[in-house]
Design a protein around this motif. Structure first.
Motif: not given
Length: 178
Positions: A31-49
């Motif tokens: 979901g994040m990647a298709q929306a334009g965030a490709a970095e797994l180190l992005d803090l938003r990814f941690l929040g998603c998890l």
């Protein structure tokens, strides 16, 4: 309620069903990647998890409480079921599930209103899936058709909406595919 932090942590891990969480995290990443965030180190990814994990623990606590009698027959070894195995009481699971739902909602709405609404829909779906009077888990074919909403759509939407305020046409297509 829960006697020790270590016991709470063990019960929380049991309720999170780690192999399932890996799959849910992958849908959030898609979901994040298709929306334009490709970095797994992005803090938003941690929040998603964190949000996805909390929503899933909420779902499993509700389901384990609702299915206690069925699980006593179908899972006689009580493997991975703290309620059946005596590692947690019904009251403790209610508190854990409620706290997870509240935290997921608070974090979701702190990210943005769209993520908060997706989490709210997920929490409501968890209740509808396990609890009477709706109890989707006991509805045969409807269960098989609707369960993917909790396992795929929620993590995907949490990931995508944490990056962009809505889904593009491609985003909806990918959601339908997963």
């Amino acid at each position: 309620m829960l006697g020790s932090t270590a016991r709470l942590a063990r019960v929380m891990v049991m309720m999170s069903r780690p192999p399932v969480l890996v799959v849910l995290f992958l849908f959030a990443a898609i979901g994040m990647a298709q929306a334009g965030a490709a970095e797994l180190l992005d803090l938003r990814f941690l929040g998603c998890l964190v949000v996805v994990a909390l929503c899933f623990v909420h779902a499993t606590t509700l389901n384990d409480i609702a299915d206690e009698q069925i699980d006593r027959i179908n899972i006689p070894q009580a493997r991975g079921r703290p309620l059946l195995g005596g590692q947690a009481s019904r009251a403790e699971l209610v508190v854990m599930g409620s706290a997870c739902a509240a935290l997921a909602l608070a974090i979701g709405f702190s990210v943005n209103p769209w993520v908060g609404l997706a989490v709210l829909a997920g929490v409501l779906f968890n209740g509808a899936y396990s609890l009477r009077p709706i109890r989707l888990s006991g509805r045969g074919l409807a269960t098989s058709l609707l369960l993917p909403l909790g396992y795929t759509a929620l993590p995907y939407l949490v990931g995508a909406l944490s990056v962009a305020p809505g889904l593009s046409g491609r985003g909806w297509l990918i959601l339908a595919a997963v």
